[in-house]
Design a protein around this motif. Structure first.
Motif, PDB file in Angstrom:
ATOM      1  N   ILE A  52     -32.399   6.660 -14.251  1.00  0.00           N
ATOM      2  CA  ILE A  52     -32.372   5.519 -15.161  1.00  0.00           C
ATOM      3  C   ILE A  52     -33.389   4.447 -14.790  1.00  0.00           C
ATOM      4  N   GLU A  53     -33.335   3.948 -13.559  1.00  0.00           N
ATOM      5  CA  GLU A  53     -34.107   2.768 -13.176  1.00  0.00           C
ATOM      6  C   GLU A  53     -35.613   2.984 -13.147  1.00  0.00           C
ATOM      7  N   VAL A  54     -36.059   4.226 -12.987  1.00  0.00           N
ATOM      8  CA  VAL A  54     -37.509   4.471 -12.917  1.00  0.00           C
ATOM      9  C   VAL A  54     -38.159   4.630 -14.287  1.00  0.00           C
ATOM     10  N   LEU A  55     -37.364   4.755 -15.326  1.00  0.00           N
ATOM     11  CA  LEU A  55     -37.917   5.039 -16.647  1.00  0.00           C
ATOM     12  C   LEU A  55     -38.618   3.809 -17.235  1.00  0.00           C
ATOM     13  N   GLY A  56     -39.868   3.993 -17.655  1.00  0.00           N
ATOM     14  CA  GLY A  56     -40.591   2.931 -18.345  1.00  0.00           C
ATOM     15  C   GLY A  56     -41.039   1.776 -17.480  1.00  0.00           C
ATOM     16  N   VAL A  57     -41.064   1.944 -16.174  1.00  0.00           N
ATOM     17  CA  VAL A  57     -41.459   0.838 -15.291  1.00  0.00           C
ATOM     18  C   VAL A  57     -42.965   0.612 -15.340  1.00  0.00           C
ATOM     19  N   SER A  58     -43.737   1.680 -15.182  1.00  0.00           N
ATOM     20  CA  SER A  58     -45.201   1.578 -15.192  1.00  0.00           C
ATOM     21  C   SER A  58     -45.774   2.987 -15.306  1.00  0.00           C
ATOM     22  N   PRO A  59     -47.057   3.118 -15.659  1.00  0.00           N
ATOM     23  CA  PRO A  59     -47.664   4.450 -15.758  1.00  0.00           C
ATOM     24  C   PRO A  59     -47.581   5.237 -14.454  1.00  0.00           C
ATOM     25  N   ARG A  60     -47.766   4.593 -13.322  1.00  0.00           N
ATOM     26  CA  ARG A  60     -47.733   5.352 -12.068  1.00  0.00           C
ATOM     27  C   ARG A  60     -46.323   5.817 -11.727  1.00  0.00           C
ATOM     28  N   VAL A  61     -45.310   5.028 -12.098  1.00  0.00           N
ATOM     29  CA  VAL A  61     -43.930   5.457 -11.879  1.00  0.00           C
ATOM     30  C   VAL A  61     -43.585   6.582 -12.849  1.00  0.00           C
ATOM     31  N   ASP A  62     -44.068   6.481 -14.076  1.00  0.00           N
ATOM     32  CA  ASP A  62     -43.858   7.569 -15.043  1.00  0.00           C
ATOM     33  C   ASP A  62     -44.465   8.869 -14.525  1.00  0.00           C
ATOM     34  N   LYS A  63     -45.656   8.780 -13.944  1.00  0.00           N
ATOM     35  CA  LYS A  63     -46.308   9.982 -13.409  1.00  0.00           C
ATOM     36  C   LYS A  63     -45.494  10.568 -12.257  1.00  0.00           C
ATOM     37  N   MET A  64     -44.987   9.707 -11.404  1.00  0.00           N
ATOM     38  CA  MET A  64     -44.161  10.174 -10.295  1.00  0.00           C
ATOM     39  C   MET A  64     -42.928  10.900 -10.818  1.00  0.00           C
ATOM     40  N   TYR A  65     -42.300  10.338 -11.842  1.00  0.00           N
ATOM     41  CA  TYR A  65     -41.110  10.948 -12.436  1.00  0.00           C
ATOM     42  C   TYR A  65     -41.448  12.312 -13.031  1.00  0.00           C
ATOM     43  N   ASN A  66     -42.530  12.383 -13.800  1.00  0.00           N
ATOM     44  CA  ASN A  66     -42.916  13.649 -14.429  1.00  0.00           C
ATOM     45  C   ASN A  66     -43.291  14.704 -13.390  1.00  0.00           C
ATOM     46  N   ASP A  67     -44.004  14.283 -12.352  1.00  0.00           N
ATOM     47  CA  ASP A  67     -44.374  15.216 -11.284  1.00  0.00           C
ATOM     48  C   ASP A  67     -43.135  15.752 -10.581  1.00  0.00           C
ATOM     49  N   THR A  68     -42.138  14.893 -10.402  1.00  0.00           N
ATOM     50  CA  THR A  68     -40.906  15.311  -9.738  1.00  0.00           C
ATOM     51  C   THR A  68     -40.149  16.311 -10.594  1.00  0.00           C
ATOM     52  N   MET A  69     -40.089  16.078 -11.906  1.00  0.00           N
ATOM     53  CA  MET A  69     -39.430  17.035 -12.793  1.00  0.00           C
ATOM     54  C   MET A  69     -40.152  18.380 -12.767  1.00  0.00           C
ATOM     55  N   ASP A  70     -41.488  18.344 -12.725  1.00  0.00           N
ATOM     56  CA  ASP A  70     -42.266  19.585 -12.579  1.00  0.00           C
ATOM     57  C   ASP A  70     -41.868  20.303 -11.290  1.00  0.00           C
ATOM     58  N   GLY A  71     -41.701  19.522 -10.223  1.00  0.00           N
ATOM     59  CA  GLY A  71     -41.341  20.096  -8.939  1.00  0.00           C
ATOM     60  C   GLY A  71     -39.990  20.776  -8.962  1.00  0.00           C
ATOM     61  N   PHE A  72     -39.019  20.143  -9.625  1.00  0.00           N
ATOM     62  CA  PHE A  72     -37.694  20.758  -9.728  1.00  0.00           C
ATOM     63  C   PHE A  72     -37.752  22.025 -10.583  1.00  0.00           C
ATOM     64  N   GLY A  73     -38.569  21.987 -11.635  1.00  0.00           N
ATOM     65  CA  GLY A  73     -38.730  23.186 -12.456  1.00  0.00           C
ATOM     66  C   GLY A  73     -39.353  24.320 -11.663  1.00  0.00           C
ATOM     67  N   ASN A  74     -40.346  23.997 -10.843  1.00  0.00           N
ATOM     68  CA  ASN A  74     -40.978  25.018 -10.005  1.00  0.00           C
ATOM     69  C   ASN A  74     -39.999  25.576  -8.976  1.00  0.00           C
ATOM     70  N   LEU A  75     -39.126  24.723  -8.459  1.00  0.00           N
ATOM     71  CA  LEU A  75     -38.123  25.181  -7.503  1.00  0.00           C
ATOM     72  C   LEU A  75     -37.223  26.232  -8.143  1.00  0.00           C
ATOM     73  N   VAL A  76     -36.796  25.957  -9.373  1.00  0.00           N
ATOM     74  CA  VAL A  76     -35.939  26.911 -10.093  1.00  0.00           C
ATOM     75  C   VAL A  76     -36.643  28.245 -10.269  1.00  0.00           C
ATOM     76  N   MET A  77     -37.890  28.198 -10.721  1.00  0.00           N
ATOM     77  CA  MET A  77     -38.589  29.440 -11.011  1.00  0.00           C
ATOM     78  C   MET A  77     -38.994  30.181  -9.743  1.00  0.00           C
ATOM     79  N   ASN A  78     -39.176  29.473  -8.644  1.00  0.00           N
ATOM     80  CA  ASN A  78     -39.435  30.152  -7.372  1.00  0.00           C
ATOM     81  C   ASN A  78     -38.219  30.961  -6.943  1.00  0.00           C
ATOM     82  N   VAL A  79     -37.040  30.414  -7.199  1.00  0.00           N
ATOM     83  CA  VAL A  79     -35.814  31.171  -6.917  1.00  0.00           C
ATOM     84  C   VAL A  79     -35.766  32.416  -7.789  1.00  0.00           C
TER      85      VAL A  79
END
Length: 218
Positions: A128-155
């Motif tokens: 919740i708190e990281v959403l819409g804070v700034s472009p760099r925070v948005d990028k961090m959030y999106n990169d993290t979601m990519d990371g979790f997706g990659n974790l799933v597919m690595n399994v």
């Protein structure tokens, strides 16, 4: 920004069994802990350096020793909590063992996710708190979601050898879709006051995994 340094720190003396670097590390962690509490309850946009210092029981010069802004602290708290969440999932998967069938491993990982976010402070900071804070925070959030997706597919790749021969862009997006489904369910769970049981959340999200995995391109 130049970090504030006390005269004792300049001398690099050992106090209470801690050297200079250990004191700085401890103070940084105190602010990360304070950030989790303040951002996870009061909210990022209502937080000030004064409030964070009061929670950490440290002065503002020590805040600026580790962080330039409250946004930097938010990012630090976010990264630390996401790393802790990912580690919980990795441990759950390792405990399940490589010979466990895919869905049993996924359910173990999902149980770890919903157990970890049962702390509403953690869930609020990550979703919740990281959403819409700034472009760099948005990028961090999106990169993290990519990371979790990659974790799933690595399994999945460890249990389905033929996934390595399929369209990897599509496989990546499947992982992102699964991570997004879990993310939305977590958000609903938190905002709804944890109305549903954890078992219900694990069961519901595991069905999404089962269904989507069955549609992977031949």
């Amino acid at each position: 920004m130049t970090k504030s340094v006390t005269s004792d720190d300049k001398k690099g003396r050992v106090y209470g069994g801690e050297n200079l670097e250990e004191r700085r590390t401890r103070r940084r962690q105190q602010f990360l802990d304070a950030g989790l509490q303040v951002f996870g309850t009061l909210g990022y946009r209502a937080a000030t350096v004064r409030i964070l210092c009061k929670q950490a029981e440290l002065t503002d010069r020590y805040f600026y020793e580790s962080f330039d802004t409250t946004e930097d602290l938010l990012m630090g708290v976010y990264r630390q909590q996401c790393e802790a969440l990912a580690q919980c999932v990795v441990v759950a998967l390792a405990t399940a063992g490589s010979d466990t069938d895919f869905m049993s491993a996924i359910e173990a990982g999902l149980d770890a996710v919903f157990t970890h976010v049962s702390d509403p402070r953690v869930a609020r900071v990550i979703w919740i708190e990281v959403l819409g804070v700034s472009p760099r925070v948005d990028k961090m959030y999106n990169d993290t979601m990519d990371g979790f997706g990659n974790l799933v597919m690595n399994v999945a790749r460890q249990r389905f050898d033929d996934l390595g021969t399929k369209d990897q862009d599509e496989i990546r997006m499947v992982g992102l879709a699964l991570a997004g489904a879990v993310s939305q369910c977590v958000l609903h769970w938190v905002l709804g006051g944890y109305r549903e049981s954890k078992a219900t959340m694990v069961s519901a999200t595991s069905r999404v995994f089962r269904g989507l995995m069955s549609t992977l391109p031949p």
